[in-house]
Design an enzyme around this catalytic site. Structure first.
Site, PDB file in Angstrom:
ATOM      1  N   GLY A 281       1.330   3.607  -3.301  1.00 28.30           N
ATOM      2  CA  GLY A 281       0.396   4.650  -3.711  1.00 28.30           C
ATOM      3  C   GLY A 281      -0.176   5.472  -2.587  1.00 28.30           C
ATOM      4  CG  HIS A 282      -2.311   5.639   1.427  1.00 32.51           C
ATOM      5  ND1 HIS A 282      -2.082   5.820   2.771  1.00 32.51           N
ATOM      6  CD2 HIS A 282      -3.517   6.190   1.187  1.00 32.51           C
ATOM      7  CE1 HIS A 282      -3.116   6.433   3.323  1.00 32.51           C
ATOM      8  NE2 HIS A 282      -3.998   6.669   2.376  1.00 32.51           N
ATOM      9  CG  PHE A 283      -0.133   9.651   0.414  1.00 29.27           C
ATOM     10  CD1 PHE A 283      -1.162   9.757  -0.500  1.00 29.27           C
ATOM     11  CD2 PHE A 283      -0.448   9.645   1.759  1.00 29.27           C
ATOM     12  CE1 PHE A 283      -2.481   9.892  -0.080  1.00 29.27           C
ATOM     13  CE2 PHE A 283      -1.760   9.772   2.188  1.00 29.27           C
ATOM     14  CZ  PHE A 283      -2.783   9.889   1.270  1.00 29.27           C
TER      15      PHE A 283
ATOM     16  CB  VAL B 283       0.320   7.691   5.636  1.00 31.27           C
ATOM     17  CG1 VAL B 283      -0.694   7.573   6.754  1.00 31.27           C
ATOM     18  CG2 VAL B 283       1.138   8.967   5.788  1.00 31.27           C
TER      19      VAL B 283
ATOM     20  CG  PHE C  57      -0.399  -0.310   2.514  1.00 31.01           C
ATOM     21  CD1 PHE C  57       0.299   0.646   3.252  1.00 31.01           C
ATOM     22  CD2 PHE C  57      -0.557  -1.575   3.060  1.00 31.01           C
ATOM     23  CE1 PHE C  57       0.838   0.347   4.493  1.00 31.01           C
ATOM     24  CE2 PHE C  57      -0.027  -1.879   4.308  1.00 31.01           C
ATOM     25  CZ  PHE C  57       0.674  -0.918   5.030  1.00 31.01           C
TER      26      PHE C  57
END
Length: 156
Positions: free
Chosen positions: A59-61, A66, A56
């Site tokens: 893309g986050h971020f 996070v 994750f």
């Protein structure tokens, strides 16, 4: 004693291999690495070692990784599922746990790579196959998130 389940001063400790026997979640959606201090029908502490390799974070971020809040809540649910199986015994292994509600969720601080998230889960009540929990997610002594939630335990 089973080599995968150890006693600690505050209850049982369950390793990742035993967790995967108890609940059906798998990578990349297994959000608990071990459970410590488990007291059947009362409480458990799930440990999630958060690394930059988590899918994750791509893309986050990308600029400021996070851990998504919903995945912190999922870590709470998976820790609770281990507590349920430990409470109910082998007949509950591999059963699915479905969220029914999430209430009073609060995200206090971001969780990022290098953090060790400890998820403290407390059973509030159970009735039939419906269980209610309260949980706090911490890094060290710092409260990162908290929620109360209900889940239904079903055969798969």
């Amino acid at each position: 004693m089973d080599s995968m389940v150890n006693e600690t001063e505050t209850g049982k400790a369950i390793d990742i291999n035993r967790i995967m026997e108890m609940i059906p979640h798998r990578y990349p959606f297994l959000m608990v690495d071990k459970v410590i201090g488990i007291i059947p029908n009362v409480s458990a502490i799930g440990i999630k070692n958060v690394t930059i390799n988590e899918p994750f974070f791509q893309g986050h971020f990308p600029q400021r990784p996070v851990m998504p809040g919903v995945l912190i809540i999922e870590s709470m649910a998976q820790t609770a599922a281990v507590l349920v199986v430990e409470t109910l015994g082998p007949s509950a292994e591999g059963k699915l746990v479905y969220f029914m509600s999430v209430d009073s969720a609060r995200f206090r601080k971001p969780v990022g790579p290098g953090d060790q998230l400890s998820v403290h889960v407390f059973k509030e009540r159970s009735r039939g196959n419906v269980w209610k929990f309260r949980a706090e997610a911490k890094v060290g002594e710092t409260l990162m998130a908290e929620a109360t939630y209900a889940a239904m335990i079903l055969d798969n």
